[in-house]
Design an enzyme around this catalytic site. Sequence first.
Site, PDB file in Angstrom:
ATOM      1  N   PHE A 219       0.848  -1.201   0.000  1.00  0.00           N
ATOM      2  CA  PHE A 219       0.000   0.000   0.000  1.00  0.00           C
ATOM      3  C   PHE A 219       0.879   1.244   0.000  1.00  0.00           C
ATOM      4  CE2 PHE A 219      -2.225   3.510   2.046  1.00  0.00           C
ATOM      5  CZ  PHE A 219      -3.332   3.594   1.220  1.00  0.00           C
TER       6      PHE A 219
ATOM      7  N   ASN B 291      -3.133  -8.005  -8.765  1.00  0.00           N
ATOM      8  CA  ASN B 291      -2.132  -7.005  -9.154  1.00  0.00           C
ATOM      9  C   ASN B 291      -0.944  -7.686  -9.812  1.00  0.00           C
ATOM     10  OD1 ASN B 291       0.659  -6.470  -7.671  1.00  0.00           O
ATOM     11  ND2 ASN B 291      -0.693  -7.480  -6.182  1.00  0.00           N
TER      12      ASN B 291
ATOM     13  N   PHE C 258       6.870  -4.618  -8.653  1.00  0.00           N
ATOM     14  CA  PHE C 258       7.851  -3.840  -7.869  1.00  0.00           C
ATOM     15  C   PHE C 258       8.124  -2.473  -8.493  1.00  0.00           C
ATOM     16  CE2 PHE C 258      10.289  -7.682  -5.821  1.00  0.00           C
ATOM     17  CZ  PHE C 258       9.189  -7.953  -5.042  1.00  0.00           C
TER      18      PHE C 258
ATOM     19  N   SER D 205       6.818 -12.463  -4.389  1.00  0.00           N
ATOM     20  CA  SER D 205       5.972 -11.764  -5.360  1.00  0.00           C
ATOM     21  C   SER D 205       5.937 -12.591  -6.642  1.00  0.00           C
ATOM     22  CB  SER D 205       6.526 -10.377  -5.666  1.00  0.00           C
ATOM     23  OG  SER D 205       5.894  -9.890  -6.848  1.00  0.00           O
TER      24      SER D 205
ATOM     25  N   ASN E 121       5.214 -11.399  -9.479  1.00  0.00           N
ATOM     26  CA  ASN E 121       5.258 -10.466 -10.608  1.00  0.00           C
ATOM     27  C   ASN E 121       6.660 -10.066 -11.068  1.00  0.00           C
ATOM     28  OD1 ASN E 121       2.398 -10.354 -10.691  1.00  0.00           O
ATOM     29  ND2 ASN E 121       2.463  -9.054  -8.874  1.00  0.00           N
ATOM     30  N   THR E 122       7.693 -10.658 -10.438  1.00  0.00           N
ATOM     31  CA  THR E 122       9.058 -10.497 -10.930  1.00  0.00           C
ATOM     32  C   THR E 122       9.509 -11.893 -11.339  1.00  0.00           C
ATOM     33  OG1 THR E 122       9.514  -8.607  -9.492  1.00  0.00           O
ATOM     34  CG2 THR E 122      11.434  -9.852 -10.268  1.00  0.00           C
TER      35      THR E 122
ATOM     36  N   LYS F   9       8.965 -13.479   3.840  1.00  0.00           N
ATOM     37  CA  LYS F   9       7.566 -13.539   3.364  1.00  0.00           C
ATOM     38  C   LYS F   9       7.447 -14.573   2.255  1.00  0.00           C
ATOM     39  CE  LYS F   9       3.709 -10.618   1.865  1.00  0.00           C
ATOM     40  NZ  LYS F   9       3.243  -9.240   1.777  1.00  0.00           N
TER      41      LYS F   9
ATOM     42  N   ASN G 150       2.007 -14.047   0.765  1.00  0.00           N
ATOM     43  CA  ASN G 150       1.835 -13.110  -0.346  1.00  0.00           C
ATOM     44  C   ASN G 150       0.555 -13.471  -1.144  1.00  0.00           C
ATOM     45  OD1 ASN G 150       2.575 -11.100  -2.291  1.00  0.00           O
ATOM     46  ND2 ASN G 150       4.699 -11.412  -1.633  1.00  0.00           N
TER      47      ASN G 150
HETATM   48  C1  LIG Z   1      -1.946  -3.765  -4.953  1.00  0.00           C
HETATM   49  C2  LIG Z   1      -1.110  -4.673  -4.116  1.00  0.00           C
HETATM   50  C3  LIG Z   1       0.269  -4.476  -4.073  1.00  0.00           C
HETATM   51  C4  LIG Z   1       1.068  -5.317  -3.293  1.00  0.00           C
HETATM   52  N1  LIG Z   1       2.411  -5.097  -3.237  1.00  0.00           N
HETATM   53  C5  LIG Z   1       3.174  -5.846  -2.411  1.00  0.00           C
HETATM   54  C6  LIG Z   1       4.555  -5.583  -2.278  1.00  0.00           C
HETATM   55  O1  LIG Z   1       5.105  -4.658  -2.874  1.00  0.00           O
HETATM   56  N2  LIG Z   1       5.282  -6.400  -1.463  1.00  0.00           N
HETATM   57  C7  LIG Z   1       4.713  -7.436  -0.758  1.00  0.00           C
HETATM   58  O2  LIG Z   1       5.419  -8.120  -0.015  1.00  0.00           O
HETATM   59  N3  LIG Z   1       3.398  -7.676  -0.855  1.00  0.00           N
HETATM   60  C8  LIG Z   1       2.617  -6.914  -1.657  1.00  0.00           C
HETATM   61  N4  LIG Z   1       1.279  -7.164  -1.745  1.00  0.00           N
HETATM   62  C9  LIG Z   1       0.711  -8.312  -0.998  1.00  0.00           C
HETATM   63  C10 LIG Z   1       0.120  -7.889   0.349  1.00  0.00           C
HETATM   64  O3  LIG Z   1       1.107  -7.380   1.209  1.00  0.00           O
HETATM   65  C11 LIG Z   1      -0.560  -9.086   1.024  1.00  0.00           C
HETATM   66  O4  LIG Z   1       0.429 -10.064   1.279  1.00  0.00           O
HETATM   67  C12 LIG Z   1      -1.653  -9.701   0.174  1.00  0.00           C
HETATM   68  O5  LIG Z   1      -2.344  -8.714  -0.549  1.00  0.00           O
HETATM   69  C13 LIG Z   1      -2.667 -10.484   1.004  1.00  0.00           C
HETATM   70  O6  LIG Z   1      -3.315  -9.632   1.923  1.00  0.00           O
HETATM   71  P1  LIG Z   1      -4.779  -9.003   1.651  1.00  0.00           P
HETATM   72  O7  LIG Z   1      -5.659 -10.137   1.182  1.00  0.00           O
HETATM   73  O8  LIG Z   1      -5.233  -8.424   2.955  1.00  0.00           O
HETATM   74  O9  LIG Z   1      -4.610  -7.971   0.597  1.00  0.00           O
HETATM   75  C14 LIG Z   1       0.463  -6.354  -2.541  1.00  0.00           C
HETATM   76  C15 LIG Z   1      -0.915  -6.526  -2.583  1.00  0.00           C
HETATM   77  C16 LIG Z   1      -1.711  -5.707  -3.360  1.00  0.00           C
HETATM   78  C17 LIG Z   1      -3.204  -5.916  -3.377  1.00  0.00           C
END
Ligand SMILES: Cc1cc2nc3c(=O)[nH]c(=O)nc-3n(C[C@H](O)[C@H](O)[C@H](O)COP(=O)(O)O)c2cc1C
Length: 364
Positions: A63, A110, A114, A173, A175-176, A214, A243
Amino acid sequence: MIGLFDAFARPLMSLIEAENAHRLAINALRLTPLPRPAEDDGRLAVRAFGLNFPNPVGMAAGFDKHAEVPDALMRLGFGFVEIGTVTPKPQPGNPRPRLFRLPPDEGVINRLGFNSEGADAVLRRLAARVDRGGIVGVNVGANKESADRIADYVRQIELFAPVASYFTCNISSPNTPGLRDLQQGRAFDELLSRVMDARSRMSRRAGVTPVLIKIAPDLSLSELDDVVGAARRHRVDGMVIGNTTILRPAWLKDRGTAHELGGLSGRPLFALATRMLAETYVRVEGAFPLVGVGGIDSGATALAKIRAGACVVQLYSSLVFRGLGLVGEIKAGLLEALVRGHHAGLAELVGMDAAAMTAEPWPE
Ligand SMILES: Cc1cc2nc3c(=O)[nH]c(=O)nc-3n(C[C@H](O)[C@H](O)[C@H](O)COP(=O)(O)O)c2cc1C
């Protein structure tokens, strides 16, 4: 203030393209002077990773990727904030659109990849606020084009040690390309070895900063055996589970959006992430505490994470659908559960259901 925002601004935000709405939210938090929140009830306090959390509800990574609003988020009632993922060099991430809502499922997909302003810019912001206190974790990752990805984690641990309450190494992640391979075998072992070494070197100057790992909710149970084994051997301070998932449950209602590539989060992730949390808890055997994240959208789901093995929890996606008032609601729900069960604190509930959960059928 939070009630006003939820009543008027949030319905409008749902009409705006997802990434623009996110930028608007960050700017609003940056510019709105928020009052100091009421002090948390002492029964919600948690001690974990050597840190004193005023309450166990944290803002998940992603976020506030660039550490623009950690203090505003704590004023909204979060007990801690994880900023990032940060990469050493600035990088733009994937082409837009790359963030999608699934409203009927209360899910998010998403593939940001990064997008980061880079470590120097983020360090400047964190250094400017370090005296304000509060628990601000720094989630670190690797640049897409990096020749030595593990060195990216090491370099950032060295850089951020004086300003980070804790570190999360994000190796999960989706996405990388190739990043999740760092969770496997020799690569994971080397990552832990070099990261924990960097942490020890820095501890002489900056004190001991906890290091958390993580992981993805998509690991197989035999991969999880290996990950937990290595994490215990290297004495990491904790794990974050987990994640986003690359899986798409067959029951998702928003089929049109479900086919988008990327990581799925929010309500559709809850069952899988909570099961993986319980599976991790029974393997860790109390060696270190766990952070539970994935699909929390109420006091009941936060409580389920704690009973599955989490000491503290994090959330992100549900805020998009439920609004900022949710943080207060979750804290009230947890307090009510403590009172109802005559518990002195949340520590009494951690992991209560973990063993039973691991005997249930695997969630669809
Ligand atoms: C838009 C978006 C961007 C995210 N970016 C990252 C990130 O940069 N690094 C990371 O470790 N997790 C990232 N996450 C994962 C969240 O930290 C979390 O692990 C995941 O969304 C599950 O939690 P939630 O269901 O409450 O969203 C992202 C999630 C969302 C929705």
